[in-house]
Design an enzyme around this catalytic site. Structure first.
Site, PDB file in Angstrom:
ATOM      1  N   CYS B 104       0.820  -1.222   0.000  1.00 40.46           N
ATOM      2  CA  CYS B 104       0.000   0.000   0.000  1.00 40.46           C
ATOM      3  C   CYS B 104       0.851   1.269   0.000  1.00 40.46           C
ATOM      4  O   CYS B 104       0.300   2.354   0.010  1.00 40.46           O
ATOM      5  CB  CYS B 104      -0.883   0.138   1.235  1.00 40.46           C
ATOM      6  SG  CYS B 104      -1.666  -1.299   1.845  1.00 40.46           S
ATOM      7  N   ILE B 105       2.164   1.136   0.092  1.00 43.85           N
ATOM      8  CA  ILE B 105       3.000   2.326   0.239  1.00 43.85           C
ATOM      9  C   ILE B 105       2.994   3.166  -1.036  1.00 43.85           C
ATOM     10  O   ILE B 105       2.972   2.640  -2.111  1.00 43.85           O
ATOM     11  CB  ILE B 105       4.435   1.949   0.660  1.00 43.85           C
ATOM     12  CG1 ILE B 105       4.396   1.473   2.107  1.00 43.85           C
ATOM     13  CG2 ILE B 105       5.387   3.111   0.487  1.00 43.85           C
ATOM     14  CD1 ILE B 105       5.706   0.969   2.635  1.00 43.85           C
TER      15      ILE B 105
END
Ligand SMILES: Cc1cc2nc3c(=O)[nH]c(=O)nc-3n(C[C@H](O)[C@H](O)[C@H](O)COP(=O)(O)OP(=O)(O)OC[C@H]3O[C@@H](n4cnc5c(N)ncnc54)[C@H](O)[C@@H]3O)c2cc1C
Lengths: 414, 105
Positions: B104-105
């Site tokens: 998700c970064i």
């Protein structure tokens, strides 16, 4: 006995490893498996849709990029047996290895998004992420003079996460030059909660998008493309209409990974040690470039920095010594912002892209638009063929990220 | 970083609401953490996903992205979004008491 080094894939990472190791240890038997006779300079695919160069201009024969003594097998990997230390090819051969380098990159998976390969694919829905798509999009761009252009990233990870932003900036300049900018709406639709993955650079890029009148729709998780209705539909039911869709499809590791028990993760990337680039699945398997399931960006510059680390570690491994080299996740990239300008960002896994200059106080401006950076982006292609692929270290640009010449981390300074 | 009382236990959360120390988490905290995400009641299907999330973190050192979560849990992405409307990977990670998944970064 001569040690057998087998490299899977002849893209950026594979060629760098082959050429470097050839020079470092001429005794090593190096074999590469790659189905394509040509090597593509992928960053060039960004420019093709705007009529700046053709796909063929960014391709060269693979054989000629390899130092003599590297054996090239023009075939495809079918599967890897990490217990038997063998690789099976689609032409029916089985090859044994002492060290395996996985360099098969990332594969585009447009078929994994509902409707993306529907009736509009190739008509008003394209990707510029592969040579054929990029060439086809060039034709569509040339005849597009009004309506809504949507650039959509379906989900991370993708190669070169800035490329779709660059596409939007270049499109803005392209339509401005053609005097139809006021007829064309450019919208950037991303699953991220802002324009880019790194907060400092994201604030700067977000501001530039706004200045150029490019709309950003964040946190949009495309679940389906309705190509008969020309709209993107998110998993939570939001819709975005388009007239021309430029899609960056889902990425995964190469499909043979799923036929190779124990080699890859759920999406076929190879679990890899962030520092040594040795795989976590077997000690004699090393991974370079996009094929690795690492937290670093999937970029050619990363493969270049990794090249130095992985080759030292492979030779140490073959000599039975501890692995000496460490990778810090260093990446940099020029971001084309259109109108003959570009901005440069330089970062690693722990340090954010910072303003300042690269590689030292008098180098190229970081995180600032400039003409010098645009020239840098263009010069990068020459460097790619003549220094990066042959495995020559570029002076001042080593695997460790330089911190000289950089300002402190403060968004307000930008 | 901020300390927060969950099920009567003080835990450390980072600025995005992820556990700073996953060891501070226990299963009893699930209903309260889920409520904070707007998920109430927690169904058996939610629990399945949350347990997979926790298990993946404990065995691999990081939580999966949405795509990987769908593959390991056998819950289709579409349903994951119905269960966790504001983003399955992030919400399930917060409820499972693990750091933000790398994807998700
Ligand atoms: C449009 C675009 C723009 C980009 N711009 C930039 C940029 O500006 N800067 C930057 O640093 N990076 C950029 N990149 C990313 C960069 O091109 C990649 O990160 C880089 O090429 C990764 O190298 P690699 O060796 O891991 O994979 P690749 O270079 O993709 O090579 C993988 C190779 O493996 C081969 N292969 C696949 N399956 C098999 C199999 N079964 N058997 C044998 N071989 C197989 C493929 O044919 C391919 O040749 C861009 C990418 C794209 C698509």
């Amino acid at each position: 006995m001569t040690k057998q080094l087998l490299i899977l894939g002849g893209g950026t990472g594979g060629v760098i490893v082959a050429n470097r190791l050839r020079r470092m240890d001429p005794e090593l038997a190096i074999t590469m498996i790659e189905p394509s006779p040509v090597h593509t300079y992928q960053p060039g695919l960004l420019f093709v849709p705007f009529g700046k160069g053709t796909v063929e201009e960014f391709q060269r024969p693979l054989e000629r990029q390899l130092h003599s003594g590297v054996k090239l097998l023009q075939t495809k990997v079918e599967s890897v047996d990490i217990n038997a230390h063998t690789v099976a090819t689609t032409s029916g051969d089985t090859l044994r290895y002492d060290v395996l380098v996985v360099a098969t990159g990332a594969t585009l998976l447009p078929e994994e998004t509902d409707g993306l390969l529907g009736e509009g694919w190739g008509k008003n829905a394209f990707t510029f992420y592969d040579p054929a798509g990029s060439a086809a999009l060039a034709k569509a761009m040339d005849s597009f003079a009004s309506g809504r252009l949507v650039v959509n990233v379906i989900d991370m990870p993708i190669k070169c996460p800035v490329a779709p932003l660059e596409f939007s900036f270049l499109a803005e300049a392209f339509f401005t030059d053609r005097h139809v900018r006021d007829q064309v709406d450019i919208t950037y639709v991303t699953p991220l909660d802002s324009a880019f993955t790194k907060p400092v650079a994201s604030a700067r890029l977000g501001r530039l998008m706004e200045e150029r009148g490019i709309k950003v729709i964040p946190s949009f998780n495309t679940g389906q493309v309705d190509e008969s209705g020309n709209r993107l539909i998110s998993y939570d039911g939001q819709e975005v209409h388009y007239d021309l869709l430029v899609s960056v499809p889902l990425h995964g590791g190469a499909p043979y990974v799923s036929n190779s028990p124990g080699l890859g993760d759920e999406i076929n990337f190879i679990p890899t040690d962030e520092a040594t680039l040795q795989s976590l699945v077997a000690p004699e398997v090393f991974v370079i470039g996009d094929a690795a399931g690492l937290s670093v960006s999937k970029a050619g510059s990363v493969a270049h920095f990794e090249g130095e680390v992985i080759t030292k570690n492979i030779l140490a491994f073959l000599a039975g010594k501890p692995l000496p080299a460490r990778f810090d996740g260093h990446a940099n990239c020029f971001i084309e912002t259109g109108h003959r300008k570009a901005l440069l960002i330089d970062f690693n896994t722990s340090i954010e892209p910072l303003p300042g200059h690269f590689p030292g106080p008098f180098g190229l401006p970081l995180l600032k638009e400039s003409w010098l950076n645009h020239l840098g982006k263009l010069a990068f292609e020459t460097m790619y063929w003549h220094a990066l692929l042959p495995g020559i270290s570029i002076p001042l640009i080593g695997p460790e990220m330089p911190t000289r010449g950089k300002g402190s981390l403060a968004v307000t300074e930008l | 970083m901020a300390a927060k009382l969950v099920s009567g236990v003080e835990v450390e959360l980072n600025s995005e609401g992820f556990f700073a120390n996953p060891k501070e988490w226990s299963e009893e905290m699930i209903p309260e953490l889920a409520k904070a995400e707007g998920i109430d009641p927690v169904t058996e299907r939610h629990l399945e996903v949350i347990r997979v999330m926790r298990h993946e973190y404990e065995t691999k050192g990081s939580g999966p992205s949405v795509r990987a979560l769908a593959k390991v849990s056998n819950v289709p992405i579409k349903e994951l979004y119905q269960l966790f409307p504001k983003g399955p990977a992030k919400q399930a990670a917060r409820i499972a008491g693990i750091p933000k998944p790398i994807g998700c970064i």
